[in-house]
Design a protein around this motif. Structure first.
Motif, PDB file in Angstrom:
ATOM      1  N   PRO A 198      -7.744 -55.654  46.684  1.00 53.06           N
ATOM      2  CA  PRO A 198      -8.772 -55.805  47.725  1.00 53.06           C
ATOM      3  C   PRO A 198      -8.973 -57.268  48.082  1.00 53.06           C
ATOM      4  CG  PRO A 198      -9.738 -55.091  45.642  1.00 53.06           C
ATOM      5  CD  PRO A 198      -8.264 -55.149  45.451  1.00 53.06           C
ATOM      6  N   GLN A 199      -9.345 -57.513  49.309  1.00 50.33           N
ATOM      7  CA  GLN A 199      -9.636 -58.887  49.733  1.00 50.33           C
ATOM      8  C   GLN A 199     -10.911 -59.352  49.061  1.00 50.33           C
ATOM      9  OE1 GLN A 199      -9.759 -58.710  53.986  1.00 50.33           O
ATOM     10  NE2 GLN A 199      -7.552 -58.563  54.158  1.00 50.33           N
ATOM     11  N   PRO A 216     -11.206 -49.646  54.188  1.00 49.59           N
ATOM     12  CA  PRO A 216     -11.157 -49.247  52.781  1.00 49.59           C
ATOM     13  C   PRO A 216     -12.174 -49.996  51.919  1.00 49.59           C
ATOM     14  CG  PRO A 216      -8.965 -49.787  53.610  1.00 49.59           C
ATOM     15  CD  PRO A 216      -9.945 -50.223  54.650  1.00 49.59           C
ATOM     16  N   MET A 231      -3.052 -51.700  46.263  1.00 47.20           N
ATOM     17  CA  MET A 231      -3.199 -53.016  46.870  1.00 47.20           C
ATOM     18  C   MET A 231      -4.381 -53.742  46.238  1.00 47.20           C
ATOM     19  SD  MET A 231      -2.598 -51.846  50.813  1.00 47.20           S
ATOM     20  CE  MET A 231      -2.360 -53.477  51.464  1.00 47.20           C
ATOM     21  N   TRP A 242      -8.751 -49.540  48.219  1.00 48.27           N
ATOM     22  CA  TRP A 242      -7.643 -50.513  48.209  1.00 48.27           C
ATOM     23  C   TRP A 242      -6.839 -50.356  46.921  1.00 48.27           C
ATOM     24  CZ3 TRP A 242      -5.605 -52.898  52.108  1.00 48.27           C
ATOM     25  CH2 TRP A 242      -6.384 -53.335  53.179  1.00 48.27           C
ATOM     26  N   LYS A 297     -13.252 -51.239  47.943  1.00 50.94           N
ATOM     27  CA  LYS A 297     -12.485 -51.822  46.844  1.00 50.94           C
ATOM     28  C   LYS A 297     -11.704 -50.737  46.102  1.00 50.94           C
ATOM     29  CE  LYS A 297     -13.070 -54.389  42.545  1.00 50.94           C
ATOM     30  NZ  LYS A 297     -14.011 -55.062  41.646  1.00 50.94           N
TER      31      LYS A 297
END
Length: 164
Positions: A162-163, A150, A160, A155, A152
């Motif tokens: 994003p990492q 995914p 959620m 996500w 940004k």
């Protein structure tokens, strides 16, 4: 390097679908996006990807190639040209090559490459430029589709974070 036709077809189907997602999100204005003043535009790089299919001629593949110097000014025209060209590549490889032919060595520019390696390089070339397009898309304010996971935006769309 590809050693059988079906492996290339399977891989190119996946990768060209990802490239098409990018192309389908371009706007006419975004085609002018540059990373810096003396660099290529998003439109130029996209058209370069479309035109690269014409470089497969030394493999013996007969593919309708676009003129690399006649870049459309419309994002939609570029996206449609890519859709047609990617499909043409898939059809040509399926109909015109055999597994044995992929092992044949040909002159490719100044190199001696197997046809299987030319197809590998063709695919990696597209992926390379697709990465450049992603940066230009972000600069142009376009949403970026995930390629191998995914993005940004995706996500966030799933609710959620994003990492980082």
């Amino acid at each position: 390097m590809f050693t059988n036709v079906q492996s290339f077809i399977n891989e190119y189907r996946l990768e060209s679908a990802s490239t098409q997602k990018q192309f389908d999100s371009f706007t006419d204005a975004s085609l002018k996006q540059k990373i810096a003043p003396d660099h290529r535009t998003l439109g130029y790089l996209a058209w370069h990807i479309v035109a690269t299919a014409g470089k497969l001629a030394p493999t013996g593949l007969i593919i309708h190639a676009v003129d690399p110097y006649e870049q459309p000014v419309s994002a939609r025209a570029i996206a449609e040209s890519y859709r047609k060209t990617a499909n043409d590549v898939l059809v040509a490889v399926k109909q015109q090559l055999t597994d044995d032919m992929l092992h044949k060595t040909i002159q490719f520019y100044e190199n001696q490459w197997t046809i299987g390696y030319v197809l590998y390089g063709f695919l990696k070339h597209e992926i390379h430029h697709r990465g450049q397009l992603t940066v230009l898309m972000r600069q142009a304010g376009l949403p970026v589709a995930g390629m191998y996971g995914p993005s940004k935006e995706e996500w966030l769309g799933m609710g959620m974070q994003p990492q980082k």
